[in-house]
Design an enzyme around this catalytic site. Structure first.
Site, PDB file in Angstrom:
ATOM      1  N   HIS A 165      62.896   4.305 -98.750  1.00 32.69           N
ATOM      2  CA  HIS A 165      61.572   3.740 -99.277  1.00 32.69           C
ATOM      3  C   HIS A 165      61.412   2.406 -99.734  1.00 32.69           C
ATOM      4  O   HIS A 165      60.469   1.710 -99.375  1.00 32.69           O
ATOM      5  CB  HIS A 165      61.254   4.691-100.407  1.00 32.69           C
ATOM      6  N   ARG A 189      61.780   7.153 -89.229  1.00 29.51           N
ATOM      7  CA  ARG A 189      63.508   7.015 -89.171  1.00 29.51           C
ATOM      8  C   ARG A 189      63.945   7.246 -87.659  1.00 29.51           C
ATOM      9  O   ARG A 189      64.893   6.845 -87.039  1.00 29.51           O
ATOM     10  CB  ARG A 189      64.091   7.866 -90.421  1.00 29.51           C
ATOM     11  N   SER A 228      64.831  12.079 -99.212  1.00 34.16           N
ATOM     12  CA  SER A 228      64.967  12.542-100.530  1.00 34.16           C
ATOM     13  C   SER A 228      65.653  13.931-100.346  1.00 34.16           C
ATOM     14  O   SER A 228      66.640  14.233-101.452  1.00 34.16           O
ATOM     15  CB  SER A 228      63.596  12.625-101.037  1.00 34.16           C
ATOM     16  N   LYS A 260      52.743  21.199-103.692  1.00 34.95           N
ATOM     17  CA  LYS A 260      54.104  21.055-103.277  1.00 34.95           C
ATOM     18  C   LYS A 260      55.104  21.120-104.312  1.00 34.95           C
ATOM     19  O   LYS A 260      55.170  20.455-105.401  1.00 34.95           O
ATOM     20  CB  LYS A 260      54.027  19.644-102.534  1.00 34.95           C
TER      21      LYS A 260
HETATM   22  O1  PNS Z   1      56.907  11.996 -98.118  1.00 32.54           O
HETATM   23  P1  PNS Z   1      55.952  12.848 -97.396  1.00 32.54           P
HETATM   24  O2  PNS Z   1      56.293  14.333 -98.003  1.00 32.54           O
HETATM   25  O3  PNS Z   1      56.443  12.733 -96.022  1.00 32.54           O
HETATM   26  O4  PNS Z   1      54.568  12.382 -97.561  1.00 32.54           O
HETATM   27  C1  PNS Z   1      53.460  13.361 -96.850  1.00 32.54           C
HETATM   28  C2  PNS Z   1      52.129  12.897 -97.750  1.00 32.54           C
HETATM   29  C3  PNS Z   1      52.171  13.105 -98.906  1.00 32.54           C
HETATM   30  C4  PNS Z   1      51.729  11.429 -97.077  1.00 32.54           C
HETATM   31  C5  PNS Z   1      51.173  13.639 -96.982  1.00 32.54           C
HETATM   32  O5  PNS Z   1      51.588  15.141 -97.276  1.00 32.54           O
HETATM   33  C6  PNS Z   1      49.715  13.846 -97.694  1.00 32.54           C
HETATM   34  O6  PNS Z   1      49.169  12.763 -97.758  1.00 32.54           O
HETATM   35  N1  PNS Z   1      49.241  14.800 -97.989  1.00 32.54           N
HETATM   36  C7  PNS Z   1      47.879  14.780 -98.867  1.00 32.54           C
HETATM   37  C8  PNS Z   1      46.908  15.864 -98.098  1.00 32.54           C
HETATM   38  C9  PNS Z   1      46.581  15.001 -96.882  1.00 32.54           C
HETATM   39  O7  PNS Z   1      45.722  13.953 -96.794  1.00 32.54           O
HETATM   40  N2  PNS Z   1      46.705  15.649 -95.614  1.00 32.54           N
HETATM   41  C10 PNS Z   1      46.011  15.482 -94.360  1.00 32.54           C
HETATM   42  C11 PNS Z   1      47.219  14.411 -93.477  1.00 32.54           C
HETATM   43  S1  PNS Z   1      47.712  15.910 -92.404  1.00 32.54           S
END
Ligand code: PNS
Length: 163
Positions: free
Chosen positions: A17, A90, A128, A41
């Site tokens: 990150h 990645r 993570s 989550k």
């Molecule tokens: O680090 P991550 O868990 O891969 O990040 C994922 C994240 C948090 C960027 C994504 O799940 C998110 O923004 N969720 C909020 C809900 C949303 O906007 N969903 C629509 C996209 S499918």
């Protein structure tokens, strides 16, 4: 002024990150590192802890700020006037889910572009989840997380082991 968001769970922040933050803030005028605070989550670190660790590592970058959001990322982008979402890629395994999220977000708001930075190869194995797995079994995570927050991460994971 090009404002970008680097969103994620950051549970916890890793060197992967940090690498994306460091590179993205050179490309965009302003970068908001945004932590998803959605309680649906399950996370190991509380949202305030994730934000605090990110603030610690981001203070050396003058155009980076750290914030959190609940709900749709695209709504948060609208709220802070950002038109770029930055994500790190990645491996091929990341591609499918990232592709789907990028298309879903574009469908919700075509004015917001998702842009990807390829992970630095030395960090491409780090996630993570791997950090939590290795530290949970007592392994060394020194090379996986920023040194400023290494101790905090180890202590938190140990406190769960000793529960
Ligand atoms: O680090 P991550 O868990 O891969 O990040 C994922 C994240 C948090 C960027 C994504 O799940 C998110 O923004 N969720 C909020 C809900 C949303 O906007 N969903 C629509 C996209 S499918």
């Amino acid at each position: 002024m090009v404002r970008a968001i680097y969103p994620g769970s950051f549970d916890p922040v890793t060197n992967g990150h940090l690498d994306i933050i460091e590179r993205a803030c050179k490309v965009f005028d302003h970068l908001t590192v945004a932590v998803l605070g959605n309680p649906r989550k399950i996370s190991l670190f509380k949202m305030e802890e994730r934000v605090s660790m990110l603030k610690t590592i981001a203070k050396k970058f003058s155009n980076v700020e750290v914030d959190y959001y609940d709900g749709l990322l695209i709504d948060y982008a609208d709220k802070i006037n950002a038109n770029i979402i930055v994500k790190g890629l990645r491996a091929v395994s990341d591609f499918e889910i990232e592709f789907q999220m990028a298309l879903a977000n574009r469908n919700l708001n075509p004015k917001v572009e998702t842009m990807f930075l390829m992970s630095n190869n030395i960090y491409s194995f780090i996630s993570s989840s791997i950090v939590k797995e290795v530290a949970g079994y007592g392994g060394n995570i020194k090379d996986m997380v920023p040194m400023e927050v290494h101790q905090i991460i180890v202590e938190k994971i140990n406190s769960f082991k000793n529960d």
